[in-house]
Design a protein around this motif. Structure first.
Motif, PDB file in Angstrom:
ATOM      1  N   ARG A   1       2.702   6.052  -2.878  1.00  0.00           N
ATOM      2  CA  ARG A   1       3.830   6.838  -3.374  1.00  0.00           C
ATOM      3  C   ARG A   1       3.725   7.042  -4.884  1.00  0.00           C
ATOM      4  NH1 ARG A   1       7.620   4.473  -0.543  1.00  0.00           N
ATOM      5  NH2 ARG A   1       7.837   2.734  -1.977  1.00  0.00           N
ATOM      6  N   GLU A   2       3.337   5.988  -5.622  1.00  0.00           N
ATOM      7  CA  GLU A   2       3.189   6.108  -7.073  1.00  0.00           C
ATOM      8  C   GLU A   2       2.017   7.017  -7.435  1.00  0.00           C
ATOM      9  OE1 GLU A   2       3.084   2.276  -8.884  1.00  0.00           O
ATOM     10  OE2 GLU A   2       5.053   1.734  -8.070  1.00  0.00           O
ATOM     11  N   ALA A   3       0.912   6.959  -6.680  1.00  0.00           N
ATOM     12  CA  ALA A   3      -0.228   7.843  -6.949  1.00  0.00           C
ATOM     13  C   ALA A   3       0.159   9.298  -6.700  1.00  0.00           C
ATOM     14  CB  ALA A   3      -1.411   7.445  -6.064  1.00  0.00           C
ATOM     15  N   GLU A   4       0.921   9.539  -5.654  1.00  0.00           N
ATOM     16  CA  GLU A   4       1.368  10.906  -5.353  1.00  0.00           C
ATOM     17  C   GLU A   4       2.301  11.412  -6.454  1.00  0.00           C
ATOM     18  OE1 GLU A   4       4.188  12.805  -1.995  1.00  0.00           O
ATOM     19  OE2 GLU A   4       2.556  11.530  -1.265  1.00  0.00           O
ATOM     20  N   ALA A   5       3.201  10.591  -6.931  1.00  0.00           N
ATOM     21  CA  ALA A   5       4.103  10.982  -8.015  1.00  0.00           C
ATOM     22  C   ALA A   5       3.317  11.262  -9.292  1.00  0.00           C
ATOM     23  CB  ALA A   5       5.144   9.891  -8.251  1.00  0.00           C
TER      24      ALA A   5
ATOM     25  N   PRO B   1       0.816  -1.217   0.000  1.00  0.00           N
ATOM     26  CA  PRO B   1       0.000   0.000   0.000  1.00  0.00           C
ATOM     27  C   PRO B   1       0.851   1.270   0.000  1.00  0.00           C
ATOM     28  CG  PRO B   1      -0.904  -1.588   1.534  1.00  0.00           C
ATOM     29  CD  PRO B   1       0.398  -2.150   1.045  1.00  0.00           C
ATOM     30  N   ALA B   2       1.993   1.234   0.660  1.00  0.00           N
ATOM     31  CA  ALA B   2       2.872   2.409   0.676  1.00  0.00           C
ATOM     32  C   ALA B   2       3.420   2.689  -0.724  1.00  0.00           C
ATOM     33  CB  ALA B   2       4.015   2.188   1.652  1.00  0.00           C
ATOM     34  N   GLU B   3       3.782   1.628  -1.443  1.00  0.00           N
ATOM     35  CA  GLU B   3       4.273   1.819  -2.812  1.00  0.00           C
ATOM     36  C   GLU B   3       3.179   2.379  -3.708  1.00  0.00           C
ATOM     37  OE1 GLU B   3       5.525  -2.151  -3.622  1.00  0.00           O
ATOM     38  OE2 GLU B   3       7.623  -1.725  -3.128  1.00  0.00           O
TER      39      GLU B   3
END
Length: 90
Positions: A64-68, A59-61
């Protein structure tokens, strides 16, 4: 003179010493089709677990990808130029 105390089983045989049961209890009946399907399910579950480790994301990955991706879209939208023909004046 009787061996084993003179007691005989139902078939006229002398029972074994030590309290063993004669005839021995029957084996547990196993449904082979059910066993085969259970083994297949276990193999599929093992493969699924391996695939989750190999291809899955935590979930953290994902966050992080959604934020990027959101930052990338904001940067592109901020640099977007207006087209000349949209306002109606040539």
């Amino acid at each position: 003179m009787a061996v084993g105390g003179g007691e005989f089983d139902l078939h006229g045989r002398i029972p074994p010493v030590g309290g063993a049961v004669y005839p021995p209890p029957m084996a547990e009946i196993v449904n082979l089709n059910r066993h085969r399907k259970a083994a297949a399910r276990a193999a599929e579950a093992k493969q699924a677990a391996a695939n989750r480790v190999k291809f899955g994301r935590t979930p953290a990955e994902r966050a992080r990808e959604a934020e990027a991706e959101a930052r990338r879209r904001a940067l592109l939208d901020g640099a977007r130029q207006e087209e000349a023909g949209k306002d109606g004046a040539g």
